[in-house]
Design an enzyme around this catalytic site. Structure first.
Site, short mmCIF file in Angstrom:
data_model
loop_
_atom_site.label_atom_id
_atom_site.label_comp_id
_atom_site.label_asym_id
_atom_site.label_seq_id
_atom_site.Cartn_x
_atom_site.Cartn_y
_atom_site.Cartn_z
CB SER A 39 -0.95 0.00 1.21
OG SER A 39 -1.89 -1.05 1.11
CB SER A 108 -3.39 -11.49 -4.70
OG SER A 108 -2.29 -10.63 -4.85
#
Length: 202
Positions: A39, A108
């Site tokens: 992020s 993921s």
């Protein structure tokens, strides 16, 4: 899927949109453990590209779970669906199809899910750049900005990636960034250089 629907193609071609915006749509898929720096890098990259006057949009794993994916948990089936909605479910693909540089920051953890997203982008002739945001487990546990690893070690969080659930590292990512050895500035530079070298940025 409903059978009483018909796809309605637009009158603007991808080539026309690319030409007017002076850029090509591409998905930059950041994957890695929690606290690896996904992020942070995604935010810095988005800001950098916008300052270059590029149409850019960032999709963050936590943020998506406040809206589109708020009904999903963190078991394997839910994680699969989370990535399906972003990749196959056309969220990232739609932005990139609109000639945006789409930055996704999701753990993921499963290789198969990322491969499916890549294949769907390939079928739509949309570039897919996998970025492995890599940091050793010992490093991300020490960072632990949200206190999640501590809770996972204490058994308070079930199926936590890296502790009680697997993370399958990319085998051949386009870009590999070791965040325990690389600054955010250098990470952004590395991704930007890749975009320029491969003709996604001019």
């Amino acid at each position: 899927m409903a059978t009483n629907i018909t796809f309605h193609p637009g009158s603007v071609t991808k080539e026309e949109r690319d030409g007017l915006l002076k850029q090509k749509g591409v998905t930059i898929w950041l994957t890695g453990l929690s606290a690896s720096g996904k992020s942070t890098i995604a935010c810095a990259l988005e800001q950098h590209l916008l300052h270059l006057h590029k149409f850019t949009y960032r999709l963050d794993g936590d943020n998506i779970r406040f809206g589109l994916n708020k009904d999903l948990g963190f078991d394997e089936k839910s994680r699969n669906e989370n990535i399906r909605r972003i990749g196959e479910g056309k969220v990232a693909k739609l932005f990139s199809d609109a000639s945006a540089i789409t930055i996704t920051a999701f753990i993921s953890p499963y290789r198969q899910d990322r491969d499916v997203a890549r294949e769907l982008h390939a079928k739509a002739t949309i570039p897919f750049i996998e970025v492995f945001v890599d940091a050793p487990l010992s490093v991300v546990e020490e960072r632990d900005p949200k206190g999640l690893y501590k809770k996972a070690r204490a058994g308070e969080i079930k199926e936590f990636t890296g502790i009680s659930a697997p993370y399958e590292a990319p085998e051949k990512p386009e870009i590999h960034i070791r965040t325990d050895e690389t600054s955010v500035v250098d990470a952004v530079r590395k991704i930007t250089d890749y975009l320029v070298t491969n003709g996604y940025l001019s």
